[in-house]
Scaffold this active site. Structure first.
Site, PDB file in Angstrom:
ATOM      1  CG  LEU A  92      -1.836   1.181   1.435  1.00 21.47           C
ATOM      2  CD1 LEU A  92      -2.918   1.209   0.355  1.00 21.47           C
ATOM      3  CD2 LEU A  92      -2.489   1.146   2.832  1.00 21.47           C
ATOM      4  N   GLY A 137       2.163   7.794   2.481  1.00 22.44           N
ATOM      5  CA  GLY A 137       2.175   6.900   3.631  1.00 22.44           C
ATOM      6  C   GLY A 137       0.859   6.995   4.370  1.00 22.44           C
ATOM      7  CD1 TRP A 160       8.571   3.095   4.543  1.00 22.05           C
ATOM      8  CD2 TRP A 160       9.836   1.593   5.588  1.00 22.05           C
ATOM      9  NE1 TRP A 160       9.648   3.758   5.078  1.00 22.05           N
ATOM     10  CE2 TRP A 160      10.429   2.862   5.722  1.00 22.05           C
ATOM     11  CE3 TRP A 160      10.459   0.475   6.179  1.00 22.05           C
ATOM     12  CZ2 TRP A 160      11.629   3.056   6.419  1.00 22.05           C
ATOM     13  CZ3 TRP A 160      11.633   0.676   6.869  1.00 22.05           C
ATOM     14  CH2 TRP A 160      12.207   1.952   6.991  1.00 22.05           C
ATOM     15  CB  ILE A 161       6.243  -3.788   0.769  1.00 24.11           C
ATOM     16  CG1 ILE A 161       5.773  -2.492   0.073  1.00 24.11           C
ATOM     17  CG2 ILE A 161       5.223  -4.894   0.650  1.00 24.11           C
ATOM     18  CD1 ILE A 161       4.684  -1.734   0.813  1.00 24.11           C
ATOM     19  CG  PHE A 195     -10.270   0.958   3.813  1.00 26.50           C
ATOM     20  CD1 PHE A 195     -11.641   0.886   3.510  1.00 26.50           C
ATOM     21  CD2 PHE A 195      -9.734   2.178   4.237  1.00 26.50           C
ATOM     22  CE1 PHE A 195     -12.450   1.994   3.612  1.00 26.50           C
ATOM     23  CE2 PHE A 195     -10.531   3.294   4.336  1.00 26.50           C
ATOM     24  CZ  PHE A 195     -11.890   3.212   4.000  1.00 26.50           C
ATOM     25  CG  LEU A 231      -5.167  -0.866   6.053  1.00 23.37           C
ATOM     26  CD1 LEU A 231      -5.212   0.638   5.827  1.00 23.37           C
ATOM     27  CD2 LEU A 231      -3.735  -1.373   5.984  1.00 23.37           C
ATOM     28  NE  ARG A 259      -4.598   0.793  10.621  1.00 22.75           N
ATOM     29  CZ  ARG A 259      -5.149   1.812   9.968  1.00 22.75           C
ATOM     30  NH1 ARG A 259      -6.420   2.121  10.191  1.00 22.75           N
ATOM     31  NH2 ARG A 259      -4.454   2.530   9.102  1.00 22.75           N
ATOM     32  CD  GLN A 298       9.203   5.110  49.677  1.00 24.05           C
ATOM     33  OE1 GLN A 298       9.410   6.249  49.270  1.00 24.05           O
ATOM     34  NE2 GLN A 298       8.689   4.837  50.863  1.00 24.05           N
ATOM     35  CD  GLU A 350      -1.121  -2.420   9.435  1.00 21.79           C
ATOM     36  OE1 GLU A 350      -0.589  -3.110   8.556  1.00 21.79           O
ATOM     37  OE2 GLU A 350      -2.222  -1.850   9.283  1.00 21.79           O
TER      38      GLU A 350
END
Ligand SMILES: Cc1cc2nc3c(=O)[nH]c(=O)nc-3n(C[C@H](O)[C@H](O)[C@H](O)COP(=O)(O)OP(=O)(O)OC[C@H]3O[C@@H](n4cnc5c(N)ncnc54)[C@H](O)[C@@H]3O)c2cc1C
Length: 379
Positions: free
Chosen positions: A151, A157, A182-183, A231, A234, A238, A274, A358
């Site tokens: 995509l 993007g 970026w696949i 989507f 998607l 996600r 603590q 995503e």
């Protein structure tokens, strides 16, 4: 139990799983059925035995362990939530629990399962012809064929509607021209689901990667998601991230809890201070809240009442909390926390990618803003 790499036993030598009740503060296990817990235990053992012992080597070498694919397939992890075609047909909650355990190992392995099952196989299962389903789905469920989902582009993007890849008809064929970026799994995939503009809007195309004109190359060097190759589909991916991110958070918290119990400064364990206890408490509360959020979205998904904004609420909240938990856990380990001997910083680095892919946090905030006000504010 294990030789080199990260410590998976606490200072008393008992396997970390015995400390798990220190994570399940609210007894959330009671909310899961025996079948759901059985799925979780099976994937948890797989991660402990086959993934965690090798993480250091895979991370340092930026190696995606192809040899694990048939083992993941044998456990029904590929297309786990899909029906038919050799897929496991598990519920959304069972799939979510599997994602949580995989990402407690490493986000790279959960990302592979997301890309293969939630993106590529879901697209074919939802929109493919019967011929395409028969040709690809059972081979992908067996791990014999790997898919990817194209995509994102170098200039498109968060706004996929501005993609430049264009497909036009040429007789009975389609000719696609364009670039994707970026696949995930792009360089090892056998088939690509490629989204492109056409004269009738954006359409998805199933492209066997041996098709003349198709080429892919790795993006290197990466500082995040090193055990991985770049989507409604998607929403599927996600959804897995809502659970997965809590797995990375839980593993980071448990590493810090274990370390703090055995590390002494000023004559006592740092877990006895603590400020350390405050950090641990804040972490476990967010992990429990994030797991409850994931479970509620999962139940809605199984009932068919889930909406994209529910998925956005889960992805936005759980990933940003998980990255904060991993960073905070790293601080409890002090200097030792920046080495691969411990998991938090590796998780924090991976979660940088999960924060962006995503749909970034900003994009999910805008999806929720539109759901609340009815006014889109993306432009
Ligand atoms: C490891 C990894 C794996 C990936 N795998 C895949 C894959 O398999 N398939 C695939 O198709 N893609 C994949 N992606 C791409 C990913 O989905 C995109 O990186 C993501 O959608 C963001 O797009 P971008 O990187 O171009 O950032 P941009 O869209 O250029 O965003 C840059 C910044 O601007 C912000 N921004 C953008 N629009 C707005 C707005 N309207 N209002 C306010 N802020 C805004 C963003 O939130 C971000 O902070 C992957 C990415 C990574 C890092």
């Amino acid at each position: 139990m294990r030789v080199a790499g990260e410590r998976h036993t606490n200072t008393t030598g008992e396997p970390r799983s015995e400390r798990r009740e220190a994570t399940d503060l609210l007894g959330l296990d009671a909310l899961f059925s025996d079948e759901e817990l059985a799925v979780r235990e099976e994937i948890r053992s797989f991660v402990e035995e086959r993934i965690k012992p090798n993480l250091r080597e895979w991370w340092e070498g930026a190696i995606f362990p192809r040899e694990l694919v048939p083992e993941m397939a044998a456990r029904g992890l590929l297309g786990m939530h899909l029906e038919g075609y050799g897929c496991a047909g598990k519920s959304s909650v069972e799939y979510g629990l599997a994602c949580m355990e995989l990402e407690a190992g490493d986000s790279g392995l959960r990302t592979f399962v997301s890309v293969q099952g939630s993106l590529a196989m879901s697209a074919i299962h939802k929109f493919g012809s019967e011929e395409q389903k028969q040709e690809w789905l059972s081979r992908m469920a067996k791990g014999e064929a790997i898919g990817c989902f194209g995509l994102t582009e170098p200039e498109a993007g968060s706004d996929p509607s501005s993609m430049q890849t264009f497909a036009h008809r040429d007789g009975s064929d389609w000719v696609l021209n364009g670039q994707k970026r970026w696949i995930g799994m792009g360089t090892i995939a056998n088939v690509a689901v490629v989204w492109a503009q056409t004269d009738d809007g954006i359409r998805g195309f199933l492209v066997p990667t041996e098709t003349p004109g198709f080429s892919a190359k790795d993006i290197t060097p990466k500082l995040s998601m090193r055990i991985s190759v770049p989507f409604s589909c998607l929403s599927e991916a996600r959804y897995g991230i809502i659970w997965g991110s809590m797995g990375a958070a839980r593993d980071s918290y448990e590493a810090a809890l274990e370390y703090a119990g055995g590390r002494e400064q000023f004559g006592k364990p740092v877990a006895g201070f603590q400020l350390t206890q405050q950090k641990l408490v804040n972490m476990v509360l967010e992990i429990e809240k994030g797991t409850l959020l994931a479970l509620h979205v999962g139940r809605m998904k199984d009932e068919g009442t889930v909406r994209p904004e529910h998925i956005s609420a889960g992805k936005l909240n759980n990933v940003r909390e998980a990255i904060e938990i991993a960073r905070e856990a790293r601080t409890i380990l002090g200097g030792n926390g920046i080495t691969l001997d411990h998991s938090p910083l590796r998780h924090a680095n991976n979660l940088e990618s999960v924060l962006t892919y995503e749909g970034t946090s900003e994009v999910h905030t805008l999806i929720l803003g539109q759901a609340l006000t009815g006014i889109p504010a993306f432009r």
